[in-house]
Design a protein around this motif. Structure first.
Motif, PDB file in Angstrom:
ATOM      1  N   HIS A   1     -12.832 -16.321 -11.768  1.00  0.00           N
ATOM      2  CA  HIS A   1     -13.355 -15.133 -12.433  1.00  0.00           C
ATOM      3  C   HIS A   1     -14.518 -15.479 -13.344  1.00  0.00           C
ATOM      4  CE1 HIS A   1      -9.379 -13.890 -10.980  1.00  0.00           C
ATOM      5  NE2 HIS A   1     -10.007 -12.770 -10.735  1.00  0.00           N
TER       6      HIS A   1
ATOM      7  N   LEU B   1      -8.409 -15.406   1.558  1.00  0.00           N
ATOM      8  CA  LEU B   1      -8.343 -15.388   0.098  1.00  0.00           C
ATOM      9  C   LEU B   1      -6.910 -15.658  -0.362  1.00  0.00           C
ATOM     10  CD1 LEU B   1     -10.186 -14.692  -2.350  1.00  0.00           C
ATOM     11  CD2 LEU B   1      -9.384 -12.334  -2.133  1.00  0.00           C
TER      12      LEU B   1
ATOM     13  N   ALA C   1     -10.763  -6.844 -12.848  1.00  0.00           N
ATOM     14  CA  ALA C   1      -9.609  -6.254 -12.154  1.00  0.00           C
ATOM     15  C   ALA C   1      -8.537  -7.315 -11.948  1.00  0.00           C
ATOM     16  CB  ALA C   1     -10.052  -5.696 -10.803  1.00  0.00           C
ATOM     17  N   HIS C   2      -7.295  -6.882 -11.732  1.00  0.00           N
ATOM     18  CA  HIS C   2      -6.198  -7.825 -11.478  1.00  0.00           C
ATOM     19  C   HIS C   2      -6.177  -8.238 -10.007  1.00  0.00           C
ATOM     20  CE1 HIS C   2      -4.867  -5.447 -14.997  1.00  0.00           C
ATOM     21  NE2 HIS C   2      -4.301  -6.564 -15.385  1.00  0.00           N
ATOM     22  N   ALA C   3      -6.297  -7.239  -9.152  1.00  0.00           N
ATOM     23  CA  ALA C   3      -6.395  -7.437  -7.711  1.00  0.00           C
ATOM     24  C   ALA C   3      -5.418  -8.450  -7.121  1.00  0.00           C
ATOM     25  CB  ALA C   3      -7.836  -7.824  -7.348  1.00  0.00           C
TER      26      ALA C   3
ATOM     27  N   LEU D   1      -3.012  -9.757  -4.260  1.00  0.00           N
ATOM     28  CA  LEU D   1      -3.327  -9.548  -2.841  1.00  0.00           C
ATOM     29  C   LEU D   1      -2.502  -8.413  -2.222  1.00  0.00           C
ATOM     30  CD1 LEU D   1      -5.379 -10.624  -0.886  1.00  0.00           C
ATOM     31  CD2 LEU D   1      -3.679 -12.217  -0.024  1.00  0.00           C
ATOM     32  N   GLU D   2      -1.294  -8.221  -2.702  1.00  0.00           N
ATOM     33  CA  GLU D   2      -0.516  -7.072  -2.224  1.00  0.00           C
ATOM     34  C   GLU D   2      -0.923  -5.853  -3.048  1.00  0.00           C
ATOM     35  OE1 GLU D   2       4.051  -5.297  -1.933  1.00  0.00           O
ATOM     36  OE2 GLU D   2       3.604  -6.856  -3.379  1.00  0.00           O
ATOM     37  N   PRO D   3      -1.510  -4.842  -2.395  1.00  0.00           N
ATOM     38  CA  PRO D   3      -1.912  -3.669  -3.179  1.00  0.00           C
ATOM     39  C   PRO D   3      -0.704  -2.944  -3.768  1.00  0.00           C
ATOM     40  CG  PRO D   3      -2.639  -3.490  -0.874  1.00  0.00           C
ATOM     41  CD  PRO D   3      -1.772  -4.699  -0.967  1.00  0.00           C
TER      42      PRO D   3
ATOM     43  N   GLY E   1       2.002 -11.022  -5.966  1.00  0.00           N
ATOM     44  CA  GLY E   1       1.112 -11.239  -7.111  1.00  0.00           C
ATOM     45  C   GLY E   1       1.137 -10.055  -8.058  1.00  0.00           C
TER      46      GLY E   1
ATOM     47  N   CYS F   1       2.993 -16.435  -4.687  1.00  0.00           N
ATOM     48  CA  CYS F   1       3.542 -15.129  -4.282  1.00  0.00           C
ATOM     49  C   CYS F   1       3.789 -15.103  -2.775  1.00  0.00           C
ATOM     50  CB  CYS F   1       2.638 -13.981  -4.726  1.00  0.00           C
ATOM     51  SG  CYS F   1       1.264 -13.621  -3.616  1.00  0.00           S
TER      52      CYS F   1
ATOM     53  N   PHE G   1     -15.400  -8.429  -5.313  1.00  0.00           N
ATOM     54  CA  PHE G   1     -14.534  -8.896  -6.410  1.00  0.00           C
ATOM     55  C   PHE G   1     -13.513  -9.841  -5.794  1.00  0.00           C
ATOM     56  CE2 PHE G   1     -11.167  -9.149  -9.424  1.00  0.00           C
ATOM     57  CZ  PHE G   1     -11.781  -9.026 -10.651  1.00  0.00           C
ATOM     58  N   GLU G   2     -13.717 -11.145  -5.910  1.00  0.00           N
ATOM     59  CA  GLU G   2     -12.859 -12.021  -5.118  1.00  0.00           C
ATOM     60  C   GLU G   2     -12.253 -13.206  -5.866  1.00  0.00           C
ATOM     61  OE1 GLU G   2     -15.327 -13.401  -1.936  1.00  0.00           O
ATOM     62  OE2 GLU G   2     -16.644 -14.516  -3.271  1.00  0.00           O
TER      63      GLU G   2
ATOM     64  N   TYR H   1      -1.351  -6.335   4.835  1.00  0.00           N
ATOM     65  CA  TYR H   1      -2.543  -5.580   4.470  1.00  0.00           C
ATOM     66  C   TYR H   1      -3.017  -6.049   3.098  1.00  0.00           C
ATOM     67  CZ  TYR H   1      -5.319  -1.714   2.588  1.00  0.00           C
ATOM     68  OH  TYR H   1      -6.304  -0.964   1.999  1.00  0.00           O
TER      69      TYR H   1
ATOM     70  N   TRP I   1      -7.746 -19.567 -11.094  1.00  0.00           N
ATOM     71  CA  TRP I   1      -7.897 -18.182 -11.558  1.00  0.00           C
ATOM     72  C   TRP I   1      -8.973 -18.110 -12.657  1.00  0.00           C
ATOM     73  CZ3 TRP I   1      -5.991 -13.469 -10.151  1.00  0.00           C
ATOM     74  CH2 TRP I   1      -6.027 -12.429 -11.093  1.00  0.00           C
TER      75      TRP I   1
ATOM     76  N   PHE J   1      -0.504 -10.587 -11.919  1.00  0.00           N
ATOM     77  CA  PHE J   1      -1.531 -10.972 -12.897  1.00  0.00           C
ATOM     78  C   PHE J   1      -1.659  -9.933 -14.008  1.00  0.00           C
ATOM     79  CE2 PHE J   1      -2.832 -12.293  -8.534  1.00  0.00           C
ATOM     80  CZ  PHE J   1      -2.296 -13.560  -8.613  1.00  0.00           C
TER      81      PHE J   1
ATOM     82  N   ARG K   1      -5.209 -15.177  -3.959  1.00  0.00           N
ATOM     83  CA  ARG K   1      -5.432 -14.808  -5.365  1.00  0.00           C
ATOM     84  C   ARG K   1      -4.616 -15.687  -6.299  1.00  0.00           C
ATOM     85  NH1 ARG K   1      -9.235 -12.706  -7.756  1.00  0.00           N
ATOM     86  NH2 ARG K   1      -8.115 -11.150  -8.996  1.00  0.00           N
ATOM     87  N   CYS K   2      -3.536 -16.300  -5.799  1.00  0.00           N
ATOM     88  CA  CYS K   2      -2.740 -17.189  -6.647  1.00  0.00           C
ATOM     89  C   CYS K   2      -3.381 -18.567  -6.786  1.00  0.00           C
ATOM     90  CB  CYS K   2      -1.326 -17.338  -6.086  1.00  0.00           C
ATOM     91  SG  CYS K   2      -0.404 -15.786  -6.023  1.00  0.00           S
TER      92      CYS K   2
ATOM     93  N   TYR L   1       1.992 -13.940  -0.390  1.00  0.00           N
ATOM     94  CA  TYR L   1       1.510 -12.783   0.367  1.00  0.00           C
ATOM     95  C   TYR L   1       0.387 -13.151   1.335  1.00  0.00           C
ATOM     96  CZ  TYR L   1       0.535  -7.808   1.135  1.00  0.00           C
ATOM     97  OH  TYR L   1       0.373  -6.562   1.691  1.00  0.00           O
TER      98      TYR L   1
END
Ligand code: FES
Ligand code: FES
Lengths: 152, 744
Positions: free
Chosen positions: B662, A129, B366-368, B370-372, B420, A95, B683-684, A35, B658, B422, A131-132, A97
């Motif tokens: 941003h 996506l 935001a840090h965001a 991928l794992e909330p 992640g 990471c 926000f991606e 998720y 990164w 950040f 993020r890393c 994920y």
């Protein structure tokens, strides 16, 4: 309702409008699909339905009429799919994920396109996506996987 | 490399302590020894060799004091220990270790010291030692500030060496042979006749004898692992979808939870109506939490659905509601506020005539990861267990103890793999909310998962920042540069407000990477202004350097342009630090700087020294019909020693992506007291189709080691800004650049 996942038939008692992601994770305890966003904006939840990559967070379980494959069904540590082997060779993950979803998307791409160009890769993979920021290695790993699939 | 005695004076390595059923040794102290955190859990026959190595019937486990949020920290730490312990990476387990004061982080204190990190002189080193003592007293166990490698570089190898020599002594005792006749290899002591005694078989014996702390670390020429390509210990799992993370936590009887907390962060919940929700399928309980409300259900999605269906009335935010007001506060602070610090003041700025004046801005971000955010908490009468991915286990342990009224010793924080961070996981609000829910569900494990929207809306962002610059040039040279920067204080928000740690003196993150750059500009002044608290803020990958790198280098590029000089040549002329100069020379050479470019292509360069690591970047872009396309980036970073070149390259490239993503695409803005962005469609960062090709070079021109998780971030935005200026004639003055320029 009946649901075929990774070759095993399951009987699940859930609402029709529960997204497939949560049936897989919380009912069938398959944690490979992740998720990330819930709105088809990140690709972490990508699985195959009838061999086609879909975002399981936006696929309602009641709408499914084909077998589901998750990253666990694509291959495993002792028997890796070519995509997984390429991901390991290039050490793509940070990471990690997003990577299950990336690999499911890449497997779908390679099933339809045996020698993708950079542009093909961008088109197919940009909904996933990371993020890393592992994109350079994702591109390289997709090409390696394409080659090893061609060589059989 | 010196003997342990020398290292001991620098890192406070001490001897041994007898413990139940064994011995622990080789851990670190400052004046008073810190209890070995492994003592409690040791069974008979297990010996804890330093807080870093545990040997028992299961084999050899390396206790790695730094959490892994994706940067490969487990592997790097394991490799450093294994280098001296003579064991291979595939023979060992890695465990992130319980929260403990013994795992304190010396390197993170270095960033707060008022000496440039290139200054290794006696006074500067002494101050770093002092700050280390301060950090020690607070018992911070923090993963952040690119400190994993520098903090562990000697300690972890020393831990491995102490363990190895003690195991050999144990084997000598058992076999009656002299230690000098014994060798170690692949997790075993080898006798002259070739017989192998596995380390496991020596654990009990090693526990009985005095530890051997008089050891010599091997010179770099003898390293088997460090500096060579490695396969990270988590790579097979992460390449097959079998790695589990905090969000995958599962226990018998566990329930799933979701919360909604006032998106006007820190505001109260006035009222809620959950009458529709309690009858929804799978819902077990509705529980008010601080500033909001939570739902317990039998499935994550059902908890999400239910919590969204609750009608809530939120109170207003404790900060200005609209973004424009936030910017106004910063402008007012620079105009009328007192300086928080003027850490650099060279020459005479007041006499200098300014020929260039600028104002730049950097947004909230935001840090965001991928794992909330998520946490699983089980509260019982006798103890609390917390399972989460988190960089501050000690602080989390203290807050949970306070909330539940338990002794800290009865709060067990288990650190799980993180998807992640950040900087997001330097905060533990999610654990606090999960603890509130678990207190109302005593005896039942509760897994709280934030919806992505909740994760974004509740994030403590990077601060906004505003910079005003005045500068002058003469005879083709930059002669004056004055920078005033204002931003809310991360230290106030994160450490003081949320963790209750007083941080005396100026907030060094406000001027981080502005005052300590290795340039000899004759008239050079940097002043920081601490704005009043606005939206709550926190550390974001590369912290103050993330905005200040852009400010400093974009301004320096503007001045160099005004002087009519070349941005590489002029920087080289101004630079005072040789390793820094070499990083810039490296990217110039790698990219063929100065060569001819096609008409629609342009290049930009920037440099930033942050977290002790000099990093230079050159970017090449195409200004095409669809907009600006990022083609290639060349990057060089000086780290003293590249521990694993494969992971190094990935981390550096990721940092560049990164920084760029941003810089062009992302911001958090406030309206009506709430963040206007809430998910990855608004926000991606960067996606695959925008990612450039990246060429990385690791530099090893120093005798001390620094980290690389954050330093590649700051130069990315200003290098791109310079390329955009050269392509369009217009210099970006605020991020995200996508607001003012089109990108392909
Ligand atoms: S979780 Fe499905 S696309 Fe993000
Ligand atoms: S590897 Fe971390 S999000 Fe892709």
């Amino acid at each position: 309702m009946k649901l075929s996942v990774n070759g095993v038939m399951h009987d699940v008692d859930v609402e029709d409008d529960m997204p497939l992601l949560w049936v897989l994770r919380d009912e069938l305890k398959l944690d490979g699909p992740k998720y990330g966003c819930g709105v088809a904006a990140c690709g972490a939840c990508t699985v195959h339905v009838d061999g086609v990559a879909v975002r399981s967070c936006q696929t309602l379980v009641g709408d499914i009429d084909g077998p589901v494959t998750t990253i666990e069904g694509l291959g495993n540590p002792s028997e890796m799919h070519a995509v997984q082997a390429a991901w390991l060779k290039h050490q793509v993950a940070q990471c990690g994920y997003c990577q299950g979803g990336q690999m499911m998307q890449a497997a779908d791409l390679l099933a339809n396109n045996t020698a993708p160009t950079d542009e093909d890769i961008d088109d197919a993979m940009s909904g996933n996506l990371c993020r890393c920021g592992t994109y350079p290695r994702i591109r390289a790993a997709v090409k390696t996987a394409a080659q090893s699939l061609q060589e059989g | 490399m010196g003997r342990i005695g020398t290292i001991a004076r620098r890192t406070f390595l001490v001897g041994s302590a007898a413990i139940l059923g064994g011995v622990a040794f080789g851990y670190y102290k400052y004046k008073q020894p810190v209890d070995n955190p492994l003592d409690d859990d040791l069974a008979q026959g297990e010996a804890a060799l330093t807080p870093y190595v545990l040997i028992n019937a299961d084999g050899v486990t390396l206790i790695t004091p730094r959490a892994d949020k994706g940067q490969g920290a487990y592997s790097v730490q394991a490799a450093l220990i294994a280098e001296e312990l003579d064991i291979e990476l595939d023979q060992i387990n890695v465990d992130p270790g319980p929260p403990s004061a013994a795992y304190w982080n010396t390197a993170i204190a270095g960033e707060g010291v008022p000496f440039p990190s290139t200054d290794r002189g006696a006074v500067a080193e002494g101050m770093r030692g002092f700050m280390g003592a301060v950090v020690k007293l607070m018992g911070m166990q923090i993963t952040g500030g690119s400190t994993t490698v520098p903090d562990g570089f000697e300690k972890l190898r020393a831990a491995g060496a102490v363990a190895r020599e003690t195991l050999k002594a144990a084997a000598a005792d058992m076999s009656g042979l002299a230690v000098t006749q014994l060798k170690t290899e692949r997790g075993a002591v080898v006798l002259p006749d070739g017989k192998r005694i596995p380390y496991q078989a020596l654990a009990a014996k090693a526990a009985e004898i005095a530890p051997v702390t008089d050891v010599t670390l091997r010179p770099s020429t003898q390293w088997r692992l460090v500096g060579k390509p490695m396969q990270r210990v988590d790579m097979v799992a992460k390449s097959t979808g079998t790695q589990s993370y905090g969000i995958d936590m599962r226990m018998d009887g566990m329930v799933h939870a979701a919360v909604r907390v006032n998106p006007r962060k820190g505001g109260e919940m006035i009222s809620f109506d959950a009458s529709e929700v309690e009858t929804m399928r799978g819902v077990q309980k509705v529980i008010p939490v601080t500033g909001g409300v939570g739902v317990i259900a039998d499935n994550t999605w059902r908890a999400f659905q239910a919590v969204d269906a609750i009608e809530v009335e939120w109170d207003s935010a404790p900060y200005p509601a609209e973004q424009d007001q936030h910017w106004q506060v910063l402008a007012d602070t620079i105009d009328t506020g007192d300086a928080d610090a003027t850490p650099r003041d060279d020459g005479d700025l007041d006499g200098a005539d300014a020929t260039v004046e600028v104002e730049y801005r950097a947004p909230y971000l935001a840090h965001a990861p991928l794992e909330p955010m998520n946490a699983t908490v089980l509260v019982t009468d006798s103890r609390v267990d917390v399972w989460t991915g988190n960089q501050i286990p000690r602080m989390t342990q203290a807050s949970v103890a306070k909330m539940t009224g338990m002794d800290a010793d009865d709060v067990h924080v288990h650190i799980l793999m993180m998807g992640g961070s950040f900087g997001h996981r330097l905060e533990d609000e999610v654990v606090k909310r999960a603890t509130e829910l678990a207190m109302a569900m005593k005896g039942t494990p509760v897994k709280l998962t934030y919806k992505r929207e909740e994760d974004t809306l509740q994030d403590f962002t990077r601060p906004i920042a505003m910079m005003r610059g005045r500068g002058a040039v003469a005879d083709g040279k930059v002669t004056a540069m004055e920078i005033k920067v204002a931003s809310p204080s991360v230290m106030d928000s994160q450490m003081v407000e949320r963790q209750g740690f007083p941080v005396p003196g100026p907030d060094t993150t406000i001027t981080q990477a502005l005052w300590d750059q290795p340039y000899a500009i004759p008239n050079y002044r940097v002043t920081g202004y601490r704005a009043p608290q606005l939206g709550p803020v926190s550390s974001w990958r590369s912290v103050g350097a993330s905005q200040n790198g852009f400010f400093h280098e974009n301004f320096l590029n503007a001045l160099i342009h005004e002087a009519g000089a070349d941005p590489v040549e002029e920087r080289l002329r101004l630079m005072t630090d040789d390793p820094s100069r070499k990083t810039l020379e490296a990217v110039a050479e790698m990219s063929g700087w100065g060569g001819d470019l096609a008409a629609n292509k342009a290049r930009g360069v920037a440099f930033c020294l942050s977290f002790g690591t000099p990093c230079a970047q050159i970017i090449e872009i195409t200004n095409g019909e669809d907009g600006i396309k990022l083609d290639k980036v060349w990057v060089a970073a000086e780290v003293g020693k590249v521990v694993d070149p494969v992971n190094f390259e990935n981390l550096v490239a990721g940092g560049v992506i990164w920084g760029l993503g941003h810089a062009i695409n992302s911001q958090i803005t406030y309206a009506d007291g709430m963040a206007e962005q809430e998910n990855f469609f608004d926000f991606e960062g960067l996606r695959n189709n925008q990612a450039p090709e990246i060429f990385v070079r690791g530099m090893e021109n120093r005798d001390y080691v620094t980290g690389v998780g954050e330093p590649p971030v700051p130069p990315a935005a200003p290098a791109l800004a310079e390329a955009i200026f050269r392509a369009t004639g217009e210099r970006p003055t605020q991020m995200p650049f996508g607001e003012s320029f089109d990108f392909a």
